[in-house]
Motif scaffolding. Structure first.
Motif, PDB file in Angstrom:
ATOM      1  N   LEU A  59      58.848   0.418  19.955  1.00 25.80           N
ATOM      2  CA  LEU A  59      57.433   0.539  19.589  1.00 25.80           C
ATOM      3  C   LEU A  59      56.894   1.855  20.129  1.00 25.80           C
ATOM      4  O   LEU A  59      57.016   2.150  21.328  1.00 25.80           O
ATOM      5  N   VAL A  60      56.316   2.661  19.260  1.00 26.73           N
ATOM      6  CA  VAL A  60      55.744   3.959  19.641  1.00 26.73           C
ATOM      7  C   VAL A  60      54.229   3.807  19.678  1.00 26.73           C
ATOM      8  O   VAL A  60      53.623   3.329  18.715  1.00 26.73           O
ATOM      9  N   ARG A  61      53.627   4.226  20.794  1.00 27.08           N
ATOM     10  CA  ARG A  61      52.182   4.100  20.956  1.00 27.08           C
ATOM     11  C   ARG A  61      51.508   5.462  20.873  1.00 27.08           C
ATOM     12  O   ARG A  61      52.130   6.491  21.139  1.00 27.08           O
ATOM     13  N   ASP A  62      50.226   5.455  20.526  1.00 24.17           N
ATOM     14  CA  ASP A  62      49.480   6.704  20.468  1.00 24.17           C
ATOM     15  C   ASP A  62      48.965   7.054  21.856  1.00 24.17           C
ATOM     16  O   ASP A  62      49.259   6.365  22.845  1.00 24.17           O
ATOM     17  N   SER A  63      48.186   8.130  21.941  1.00 24.65           N
ATOM     18  CA  SER A  63      47.713   8.605  23.238  1.00 24.65           C
ATOM     19  C   SER A  63      46.811   7.593  23.929  1.00 24.65           C
ATOM     20  O   SER A  63      46.667   7.601  25.152  1.00 24.65           O
ATOM     21  N   ALA A  64      46.185   6.711  23.152  1.00 21.63           N
ATOM     22  CA  ALA A  64      45.323   5.687  23.735  1.00 21.63           C
ATOM     23  C   ALA A  64      46.086   4.436  24.135  1.00 21.63           C
ATOM     24  O   ALA A  64      45.505   3.486  24.641  1.00 21.63           O
ATOM     25  N   GLY A  65      47.379   4.408  23.888  1.00 20.39           N
ATOM     26  CA  GLY A  65      48.193   3.245  24.245  1.00 20.39           C
ATOM     27  C   GLY A  65      48.270   2.182  23.184  1.00 20.39           C
ATOM     28  O   GLY A  65      48.878   1.136  23.395  1.00 20.39           O
TER      29      GLY A  65
END
Length: 942
Positions: free
Chosen positions: A525-531
């Motif tokens: 799972l890849v998350r963005d800068s905000a998690g």
């Protein structure tokens, strides 16, 4: 000009109202916070000692503060002059502190005019020709009840170095309980019995309890539970304010935890000051002040965790990392960057030690780096928080290297990553080639969003599936990549990944040509800068061939185990059938030929025994391999004979097709056995097409390279001839295809097959140093592949005919003529039946149940021939043969066995003339003895 005094109505909202300014002065001087009392002309009337500790201006500038022992809690009130002698040299606030923009003066005036508190954070407060401070501040007006005197109280918290004033000393009277509301710290007054008698609103806010609950409680009541800094329970008797009472000494800046009702613990920093009356040794009360440092502590813990993590990353990173701290001037402007941390890789890159690098300044000690714009870049990173990336050429200290530099903001500085890219700069072509090779990696890499739409697709994914990037990007991964049967598994995969962040397992993928491939799939799972979850990264490794090899290996192991098992069973069955086959022969000689019923019964027994013997022979053929004449053969001739036989015997609704390569290589083998294998496969294909279909026999050359050979565990690199037998029948599921070569396994109805055909075929091909493979799909048909090693070029092929057109000659009868025979076997019924059979044809027979008994017989009696079983307890038949050969070099010896242990050649090498396989008939036994005696006579004659 001073502001007008407030009216009586206004006095109600002005605070504090005081009867005696001297009492307010006493309070200000006793308060532990940095507080100054100013009159309406902005002269400093007095201040607390903490004020001096902040601004370091003791002496004549602001007047000498009153001694704290002048403040008493009981007795007659002193006059203002007696309580606080007027300073001889009072100075104005703006003589001590600069106010260039009039901001402080405006604040004091607004507080008096609005009769209310004014407060703010981090305002500049500076002394002429002295230091500059940044303080959190609060201005509160004060006035006498009649309005004759007034001014302001200025309370500050020094934020210049983020510290509170130290050395709190309090001695306050319980009569000015409302005055403590002017400070932000929590304040409690505990009497000499440990009961809290007074407190301010800040105390109830920090402790999370109303003052009504706090006032009147005792320090060791149930509501008071404490924690040490390490998190362990703090006994009530060790509370800092009780220790101050017991030890009669101030307790300063001690950290403890307290429990608000139904809430996590809060952390406070406590100062406890015992209060004494004149002439008394024991304190009459303890003044407790504390401030809430929960957020500060959490920040420190988080900062320490961050530092520990950073240290771990720095130590393990393969890149060189330096951390620079910003060096600032008095105006907070960055003037340089000083190195404070170096990781081991940076030491290697710069060929220096951390001791030499730490402390160096960028502009002073690293001028070449400043010339490349690093100082300006780092300063921009600190100012904006945006990372900076650049490439620099480092040519100091005799080194000529290129670095890729990445700078990111950290606390009061930057962390800089140095990656050595010298090789890339010096060899761009090689790097591009390596990038192309990475794109050709075996792993298929793709990414899709949380809705399943593909957003990334690499070259290896194209090679694995046949789908190009343009064809799949934007489409649903489930629609074009995975088999419909994987739907439930994909759902579980998605749920696990969303819960744990990753998933690993096997999946069945479909290619563009609708072929199925097995992949080892790793989902992350890849998350963005905000998690927040954004994409799913999928790495698929094609393990189709590996799974096939694993299946072949397991099948090979299973077949090997079954071979040993059925070999042992066949041996025991052979021993049981020997007395039957031999006994029928004996009985037929003794029974009168006129009794037809007895003769019919004996014939039935004989046929059943012979059928059992044939089955044992088949099992043994599977277990020990099938022997036969090995000559060079033309495979196309065998295929032609198979075609003729199938066309003559198969029903018309089965169409038989054959195809052979024009230059088909010869093979070395037994034509009859190979034809037997192909016919068995063709018959199975016919049975799999009850409603008719197409049977294809295809022979072609195959070259097995090292890579291809690794795809089949039984294959060796080299030239092969592959004969495929394909049908369009019902096919088989995977679990059936894995077992079809096992003995006695059959898919046919009971009584229609023994399950030995394919196992025997498998053994025959293995004995030819070849191997078999099968591919099948339910409803699509089955393909058997028979792979035989090609013969050497010098081999001359012979005709592949499996018959010679001549009738089998009748077996001759043999007469023992009194020949002495010793039969050695560990089974008594085998000895008895062999003895009766041989004595019936004229042999004189001696028997022995083991090798030791046989040696004793040989010592006492003359024996013309020995027949011995190979598998016996204690001394084996092989050891017996070796001993007999040493003592009797010319003695004929026959080795007998029913075990698939490959000992035929070993027995012949040990000295046996011939080998007799169990179970055997009377005719075979007589023929073998005759052959052994005849061979021995020829040897003697020569």
């Amino acid at each position: 000009m001073s502001p007008d005094p407030p009216s009586n109505a206004e006095q109600c909202s002005t605070g504090p109202l005081v009867e005696r300014p001297g009492a307010l002065k006493e309070f200000v001087e006793a308060t532990p916070a940095p507080v100054a009392m100013l009159d309406e002309d902005w002269c400093i009337v007095t201040h607390s000692r903490a004020w001096l500790e902040v601004f370091q201006n003791e002496g004549d500038e602001t007047g000498s503060p009153i001694a704290l022992d002048r403040v008493e809690s009981t007795g007659p009130a002193l006059s203002a002059r007696e309580a606080l002698p007027a300073p001889t040299n009072q100075r104005g606030f703006f003589e001590v502190f600069a106010d260039p923009d009039g901001e402080w003066r405006s604040t004091f005036l607004r507080s008096l005019q609005e009769k209310g508190s004014q407060q703010g954070r981090e305002r500049q407060l500076s002394q002429p020709d002295g230091p500059t401070y940044r303080v959190d501040w609060e201005v509160r007006p004060w006035q006498t009840k009649n309005g004759s005197e007034r001014g302001v109280l200025l309370s500050v918290i020094d934020r210049t170095e983020e510290r509170h004033a130290k050395g709190l000393r309090r001695q306050v009277d319980h009569r000015f309980d409302k005055l403590v509301g002017t400070i932000r710290e929590g304040v409690l007054l505990m009497d000499d019995t440990g009961v809290f008698r007074d407190g301010n609103e800040a105390a109830q806010d920090i402790l999370g309890r109303p003052l009504d609950e706090i006032i009147g409680s005792r320090f060791d009541d149930d509501i008071w539970n404490g924690l040490r800094e390490d998190g362990s329970p703090l006994p009530n008797v060790e509370f800092p304010f009780w220790r101050a009472h017991i030890e009669r000494e101030p307790v300063r800046d001690e950290v403890m935890g307290v429990y608000p009702p139904d809430a996590p613990p809060r952390w406070i920093r406590v100062n406890a000051q015992p209060l004494f009356r004149s002439g008394q040794v024991a304190p009459y009360a303890v003044l407790v002040s504390f401030d809430d440092i929960t957020d500060e502590r959490l920040k420190e813990e988080a900062l320490q965790t961050s530092r520990d993590l950073l240290s771990s990353v720095l130590s393990s990173s393969l890149d060189g990392i330096l951390v620079f701290s910003a060096v600032r001037n008095a105006t907070d402007a960055i003037t340089d960057f000083e190195c404070v941390l170096v990781n081991p890789q940076a030491e290697k890159l710069f060929e220096s030690t951390a001791e030499d690098i730490v402390g160096m300044r960028l502009r002073d000690d690293m001028p070449r780096q400043e010339e490349k714009g690093l100082f300006d870049a780092y300063r921009e990173v600190v100012a904006t928080g945006e990372p900076a990336e650049m490439e620099i050429h480092y040519d100091a200290d005799g080194r000529d290297a290129w670095f890729q530099v990445m700078a990111v903001k950290v606390e009061n500085g930057v962390a800089v990553t140095y990656r050595d890219i010298t090789d890339r700069k010096e060899a761009e072509r090689q790097i591009r080639e390596q990038a192309q090779l990475l794109d050709k990696a075996r792993d298929a890499i793709l990414a899709h969003d949380l809705d399943g739409r593909i957003v990334y697709w690499n070259k290896s994914a194209e090679r694995l599936t046949g789908w190009s990037k343009d064809e799949v990007v934007g489409t649903q991964a489930r629609d074009c990549l995975y088999a419909p049967t994987e739907e439930d598994k994909l759902q579980r995969c998605h749920e696990t990944m969303m819960e744990k962040g990753e998933w690993t397992g096997e999946l069945h993928m479909r290619t563009k040509d609708d072929d199925e491939r097995i992949v080892e799939s790793r989902w992350s799972l890849v998350r963005d800068s905000a998690g927040a979850p954004k994409h799913v990264l999928v790495i698929n490794t094609d393990i189709t061939e590996r799974k096939r090899l694993e299946s072949q290996f397991l099948r090979s192991q299973r077949m090997e185990s079954l071979g040993r098992l059925v070999g042992g069973i066949a041996h025991d069955l052979g021993n049981l059938l020997v007395p039957i086959t031999l006994g029928v022969k004996v009985l037929k000689r003794r029974v009168d030929d006129t009794d037809d019923k007895v003769d019919q019964t004996l014939s039935m027994i004989q046929k059943s025994a012979e059928r059992g013997s044939d089955m044992v022979e088949q099992v043994l053929a599977f277990a020990r391999g099938v022997e036969g004449d090995r000559v060079a053969l033309q495979p196309e001739l065998i295929v032609e004979e198979v075609e003729e036989m199938t066309e003559e015997t198969f029903p018309e609704d089965v169409e038989v097709r054959t195809r052979t390569d024009a230059a088909l290589r010869p093979v070395v083998g037994d034509a009859t056995q190979i034809q037997q294998v192909l016919m068995n496969l063709c018959v199975n294909a016919r049975d799999a097409m009850p409603d008719g279909g197409t049977l294809t026999v295809d022979a072609h050359n195959v070259d097995f390279t090292e890579r291809k050979a690794r795809r089949n565990i039984e294959a060796e690199p080299g030239d092969y001839v592959c004969i495929e037998v394909r049908d369009t029948g019902t096919g088989m599921p995977d679990d059936v295809a894995d077992k079809i070569f096992e003995p006695f396994f059959t898919t046919k109805e009971e009584g229609e097959g023994t399950g030995l055909g394919l196992s025997t075929a498998y053994s025959i091909i293995q004995s030819h140093d070849g191997f078999m493979d099968v591919e099948s799909e339910e409803g699509e048909g089955t393909t058997f592949g028979v792979y035989l090693p090609a013969a050497d070029e010098e081999a001359t092929p012979e005709a592949a005919s499996t018959t010679n057109g001549e009738a089998e000659p009748e077996r001759p009868s043999f007469d023992g003529d009194g020949t002495q025979v010793l039969v050695v076997d560990d089974e008594e019924f085998v000895l008895e039946s062999a003895q009766q059979t041989l004595e019936a044809v004229g042999y004189q027979v001696r028997t022995a149940l083991d090798a030791a008994a046989a040696l004793r017989v040989m010592q006492k009696e003359a024996v013309d021939l020995v027949i011995t079983d190979l598998r016996m307890p204690e001394m084996s038949g092989l050891d017996l043969i070796r001993r007999l050969r040493k003592r009797h070099p010319d003695l004929p010896i026959v080795a007998a066995s029913g075990v698939a242990d490959g000992r035929t050649e070993e027995a012949l090498e040990a000295g046996a003339q011939t080998f007799l396989a169990k179970p055997f008939t009377a005719e075979k036994l007589e023929a073998v003895l005759h052959e052994a005696l005849h061979a021995s006579e020829e040897t003697v004659a020569q």
